[in-house]
Scaffold this motif. Structure first.
Motif, PDB file in Angstrom:
ATOM      1  N   GLY A   1      -2.864  -2.295  -5.409  1.00  0.00           N
ATOM      2  CA  GLY A   1      -2.017  -3.462  -5.230  1.00  0.00           C
ATOM      3  C   GLY A   1      -1.708  -3.816  -3.795  1.00  0.00           C
ATOM      4  O   GLY A   1      -0.898  -4.712  -3.533  1.00  0.00           O
ATOM      5  N   GLN A   2      -2.342  -3.125  -2.862  1.00  0.00           N
ATOM      6  CA  GLN A   2      -2.135  -3.450  -1.455  1.00  0.00           C
ATOM      7  C   GLN A   2      -3.022  -4.649  -1.097  1.00  0.00           C
ATOM      8  O   GLN A   2      -3.851  -5.088  -1.889  1.00  0.00           O
ATOM      9  N   GLN A   3      -2.843  -5.193   0.069  1.00  0.00           N
ATOM     10  CA  GLN A   3      -3.596  -6.379   0.493  1.00  0.00           C
ATOM     11  C   GLN A   3      -4.319  -6.083   1.800  1.00  0.00           C
ATOM     12  O   GLN A   3      -3.941  -6.603   2.864  1.00  0.00           O
ATOM     13  N   PRO A   4      -5.373  -5.255   1.757  1.00  0.00           N
ATOM     14  CA  PRO A   4      -6.063  -4.910   3.001  1.00  0.00           C
ATOM     15  C   PRO A   4      -6.694  -6.131   3.670  1.00  0.00           C
ATOM     16  O   PRO A   4      -7.230  -7.016   3.001  1.00  0.00           O
ATOM     17  N   GLU A   5      -6.592  -6.180   4.984  1.00  0.00           N
ATOM     18  CA  GLU A   5      -7.175  -7.290   5.724  1.00  0.00           C
ATOM     19  C   GLU A   5      -8.686  -7.319   5.514  1.00  0.00           C
ATOM     20  O   GLU A   5      -9.342  -6.274   5.496  1.00  0.00           O
TER      21      GLU A   5
END
Length: 306
Positions: free
Chosen positions: A257-261
């Protein structure tokens, strides 16, 4: 009283190489430990040699190294801890918190889960043929706060739910060994898949019977295949491609659920991905419901128990 230092762990069973679901669990536990400025340990639950290919342990440790996930202390092997488990069993037997059991699974099923040999009420001498040893649970409506799922409540039924802690074949069981080692290593927090949620209330009773308070729990959704099965050796989950650690880590962050660049996919070293992940880790972003795990064919996150 000062808050104890955070100590978490990743404890795979070496039944095969790591797969994507294993990486997601390892990364989540590593990031939680680093976010708390704590320690992250690795423990090999190598207690069942009949199910453990000899090369699996080396494959697992190699995969972790390739993905930059190094433990803060030497790796622990449960196969070298038999004396500690036996000592715990003797303690539980002496306290009437464990008992010997000759009942087969077939007998228990036929008797609606109750022991036809009345094992809890009629102690079996240790020399009376093959037998397992079970932990004697108390009836309980257990409640605790999961760090992701919130308030939890499980009903524990004495006799019907009593877990095996030493198998008839002589192998020490997960339910005992995991508690003994968490106590010995001072583990304060456990991050693991929600497929183990149902074991929590039983494990809490074992902790307390051995004189310790349970750790805090955080159960994350497991990765499943297109058929809804947890990724595992039994469901023919493919091994991690250790030659693509950056892509694997980026997909694991997305699954969490993270938003890695987007630029991280083109990072030159895994440390760049892990540095970003540490700086941007958000436990609140962990998924609670089914979602697609990017880049894994047919892989999804299973719904959490709530």
């Amino acid at each position: 009283m000062a808050t104890p230092r955070y100590r978490g762990r990743f404890a795979p069973s070496p039944t095969g190489p790591l797969h994507f679901g294993s990486l997601v669990s390892a990364l989540a536990s590593w990031l939680e430990a680093k976010a708390a400025h704590g320690d992250w340990l690795v423990r090999l639950e190598d207690l069942d040699p009949l199910r453990e290919p000899p090369e699996a342990t080396g494959q697992i440790l190699h995969s972790l190294e390739c993905h930059g996930l190094f433990p803060d202390e030497p790796v622990r092997f449960q196969s070298r801890r038999h004396d500690a488990y036996q000592q715990a069993i003797e303690s539980l037997l002496n306290a009437n918190k464990a008992y010997r059991c000759r009942c087969s699974r077939k007998q228990l099923r036929a008797n609606h889960g109750y022991h036809p040999n009345h094992c809890r009420q009629q102690p079996i001498p240790p020399d009376k043929g093959p037998h397992a040893i079970r932990f004697a649970l108390d009836d309980e409506s257990a409640q605790w706060q999961d760090l992701l799922l919130g308030p939890q409540c499980q009903t524990v039924r004495a006799e019907l739910d009593d877990p095996v802690i030493l198998r008839k074949e002589g192998f020490y069981a997960y339910q005992l060994a995991v508690v003994v080692d968490d106590m010995d290593q001072g583990v304060t927090h456990v991050v693991r898949g929600s497929d183990l949620l149902d074991m929590t209330a039983q494990q809490q009773q074992i902790f307390r019977a051995l004189g310790a308070e349970p750790p805090q729990w955080l159960h994350i959704p497991v990765i499943v295949n297109a058929q809804g099965q947890k990724l595992s050796k039994q469901s023919h989950a493919p091994a991690l491609d250790d030659t693509r650690p950056i892509g694997n880590l980026v997909r694991a962050l997305q699954a969490l659920g993270q938003q890695p660049e987007p630029s991280l996919a083109h990072a030159s070293v895994v440390e760049d991905v892990l540095h970003w992940a540490q700086a941007h880790w958000q436990r609140s972003a962990l998924p609670l419901t089914s979602r697609q795990a990017h880049g894994i064919t047919g892989g999804t996150l299973s719904p959490s128990d709530q």
